[in-house]
Enzyme design. Structure first.
Site, PDB file in Angstrom:
ATOM      1  N   ASN A   6       0.716  -1.303   0.078  1.00  0.00           N
ATOM      2  CA  ASN A   6      -0.087   0.193   0.216  1.00  0.00           C
ATOM      3  C   ASN A   6       0.937   1.295   0.104  1.00  0.00           C
ATOM      4  O   ASN A   6       1.700   1.397   0.984  1.00  0.00           O
ATOM      5  CB  ASN A   6      -0.809  -0.166   1.129  1.00  0.00           C
ATOM      6  N   HIS A   9       1.124   6.060   1.880  1.00  0.00           N
ATOM      7  CA  HIS A   9       1.693   6.939   2.789  1.00  0.00           C
ATOM      8  C   HIS A   9       2.762   7.792   1.831  1.00  0.00           C
ATOM      9  O   HIS A   9       3.079   8.933   2.383  1.00  0.00           O
ATOM     10  CB  HIS A   9       2.429   6.175   3.980  1.00  0.00           C
ATOM     11  N   HIS A  42      -5.990   3.560  -1.597  1.00  0.00           N
ATOM     12  CA  HIS A  42      -7.022   3.667  -1.121  1.00  0.00           C
ATOM     13  C   HIS A  42      -7.605   5.362  -1.459  1.00  0.00           C
ATOM     14  O   HIS A  42      -6.875   6.275  -1.218  1.00  0.00           O
ATOM     15  CB  HIS A  42      -7.072   3.655   0.358  1.00  0.00           C
ATOM     16  N   ARG A  44      -9.422   7.862  -1.061  1.00  0.00           N
ATOM     17  CA  ARG A  44     -10.574   8.288   0.067  1.00  0.00           C
ATOM     18  C   ARG A  44     -11.387   9.220  -0.710  1.00  0.00           C
ATOM     19  O   ARG A  44     -10.990  10.133  -1.403  1.00  0.00           O
ATOM     20  CB  ARG A  44      -9.851   8.932   1.024  1.00  0.00           C
ATOM     21  N   ARG A  48      -7.482  12.468   0.701  1.00  0.00           N
ATOM     22  CA  ARG A  48      -5.990  13.083   1.643  1.00  0.00           C
ATOM     23  C   ARG A  48      -4.800  12.391   1.259  1.00  0.00           C
ATOM     24  O   ARG A  48      -3.987  13.020   1.819  1.00  0.00           O
ATOM     25  CB  ARG A  48      -6.746  12.665   3.116  1.00  0.00           C
ATOM     26  N   GLU A  69      -8.627   0.240  -3.103  1.00  0.00           N
ATOM     27  CA  GLU A  69      -9.312   0.381  -1.975  1.00  0.00           C
ATOM     28  C   GLU A  69     -10.402   1.501  -2.158  1.00  0.00           C
ATOM     29  O   GLU A  69     -10.006   2.526  -2.441  1.00  0.00           O
ATOM     30  CB  GLU A  69      -8.599   0.539  -0.594  1.00  0.00           C
ATOM     31  N   THR A 100      -8.314   3.017   8.112  1.00  0.00           N
ATOM     32  CA  THR A 100      -9.693   2.309   8.202  1.00  0.00           C
ATOM     33  C   THR A 100      -9.716   1.923   9.518  1.00  0.00           C
ATOM     34  O   THR A 100      -8.693   0.958   9.972  1.00  0.00           O
ATOM     35  CB  THR A 100      -9.672   1.159   7.118  1.00  0.00           C
ATOM     36  N   GLU A 150     -10.948  -9.894   2.416  1.00  0.00           N
ATOM     37  CA  GLU A 150      -9.651  -9.571   3.195  1.00  0.00           C
ATOM     38  C   GLU A 150      -9.682  -9.335   4.633  1.00  0.00           C
ATOM     39  O   GLU A 150     -10.681  -8.649   5.098  1.00  0.00           O
ATOM     40  CB  GLU A 150      -8.876  -8.142   2.663  1.00  0.00           C
ATOM     41  N   HIS A 190      -3.683  -4.966   7.409  1.00  0.00           N
ATOM     42  CA  HIS A 190      -3.974  -3.959   8.382  1.00  0.00           C
ATOM     43  C   HIS A 190      -2.779  -4.021   9.750  1.00  0.00           C
ATOM     44  O   HIS A 190      -3.236  -4.987  10.224  1.00  0.00           O
ATOM     45  CB  HIS A 190      -5.502  -3.789   8.766  1.00  0.00           C
TER      46      HIS A 190
HETATM   47  N1  PXP Z   1      -5.728  -3.424   4.118  1.00  0.00           N
HETATM   48  C1  PXP Z   1      -6.555  -2.473   4.061  1.00  0.00           C
HETATM   49  C2  PXP Z   1      -8.159  -2.700   3.556  1.00  0.00           C
HETATM   50  C3  PXP Z   1      -6.353  -1.197   4.624  1.00  0.00           C
HETATM   51  O1  PXP Z   1      -7.455  -0.160   4.453  1.00  0.00           O
HETATM   52  C4  PXP Z   1      -5.025  -0.931   4.802  1.00  0.00           C
HETATM   53  C5  PXP Z   1      -4.735   0.445   5.410  1.00  0.00           C
HETATM   54  O2  PXP Z   1      -5.043   1.370   4.339  1.00  0.00           O
HETATM   55  C6  PXP Z   1      -4.290  -1.872   4.681  1.00  0.00           C
HETATM   56  C7  PXP Z   1      -4.484  -3.053   4.409  1.00  0.00           C
HETATM   57  C8  PXP Z   1      -2.780  -1.469   4.888  1.00  0.00           C
HETATM   58  O3  PXP Z   1      -2.443  -1.613   6.357  1.00  0.00           O
HETATM   59  P1  PXP Z   1      -1.160  -1.026   7.027  1.00  0.00           P
HETATM   60  O4  PXP Z   1      -0.952   0.458   6.304  1.00  0.00           O
HETATM   61  O5  PXP Z   1      -1.427  -0.925   8.393  1.00  0.00           O
HETATM   62  O6  PXP Z   1       0.063  -1.889   6.672  1.00  0.00           O
END
Ligand code: PXP
Length: 236
Positions: A6, A9, A42, A44, A48, A69, A100, A150, A190
């Site tokens: 992901n 960030h 994601h 959003r 953001r 996402e 999330t 997931e 997550h």
């Molecule tokens: N999976 C989903 C559905 C998420 O919303 C997120 C966070 O955006 C992640 C995985 C990744 O989470 P993390 O950034 O804590 O690794």
């Protein structure tokens, strides 16, 4: 087991200055070159971090798969149908949350979600539902026609190393087993990090882990020394 990264960030840091650095597209390419099987972003409602232009650029350059996402909204459905990512992962979205927070309430919105995913599936997009690892949500997910769930590993990650770890882990394992019995493929993500990720191998059949925050955090320290050295050399 595959690794989806992901990159939200990276966009968060870019947006803090409003410029173009660091470039999330370049980050995605680095992730792919180093073993990522897919790139997750994601989009959003409040944009953001990742923006529409990023998603449109990613779909053109990625050599692996784009996993988008998104919330269960008409706006996002329209964007997905236009961009046609490899997969979408439906998540609950609250405007003021930092990340999330919980899984999608599939059981409580069975008809809505079933209808929502139909056109996405018809367009050839794989659909995944981000759910808490509970029996009810897994069973409900299997009724929607989604191909994947997931499993939310946030609670497991939070209690990892405490007395609650075993219960949280068992919930994940049992949910993964049930989902596969019901014909769903299973991803997880997550809060996973370099310490707690190892146990994911104890869950049979997990397809892909989606990880963001810990990888980007780790990248700061694996890259910071080199970045400082390069600048110090330049200004010498
Ligand atoms: N999976 C989903 C559905 C998420 O919303 C997120 C966070 O955006 C992640 C995985 C990744 O989470 P993390 O950034 O804590 O690794």
């Amino acid at each position: 087991m595959l690794l989806g990264v992901n990159i939200d960030h990276i966009a968060t840091i870019r947006n803090a200055r409003g410029g173009s650095e660091p470039d999330p597209i370049k980050a995605a390419e680095v992730c792919e070159e180093n073993g990522a099987s897919s790139i997750t972003t994601h989009l959003r409602e409040d944009r953001r971090h990742i923006m529409d232009k990023d998603v449109r650029a990613l779909i053109k350059v990625l050599k692996t798969n784009l996993n988008l996402e998104m919330a269960v909204t008409e706006e996002m459905q329209k964007i997905a149908l236009e961009i046609k990512p490899h997969s979408v992962c439906l998540v609950p979205e609250k405007r003021h949350e930092v990340t999330t927070e919980g899984g999608l309430d599939v059981k409580g919105q069975l008809t809505k979600i079933t209808n929502f995913i139909q056109p996405l599936k018809e367009a050839g997009i794989l659909v995944s539902l981000f759910i808490d690892p509970t029996r009810e949500q897994v069973v409900a997910s299997s009724k929607t026609g989604a191909q994947f769930v997931e499993l939310h590993t946030g609670h497991y990650s939070l209690v990892y190393g405490t007395l609650e770890e075993e219960d949280a882990f068992s919930d994940l394992k049992e949910a993964a087993e049930l989902a596969q019995t019901l014909g769903l493929r299973v991803n997880a993500g997550h809060g996973l990090n370099y310490h707690n990720v190892g146990r994911m191998h104890e869950i049979d059949g997990l397809y892909e882990l989606n990880i963001g925050h810990s990888i980007i955090s780790q990248a700061v320290f694996t890259g910071l020394g080199k970045a400082v050295r390069e600048m110090a050399d330049l200004i010498k």
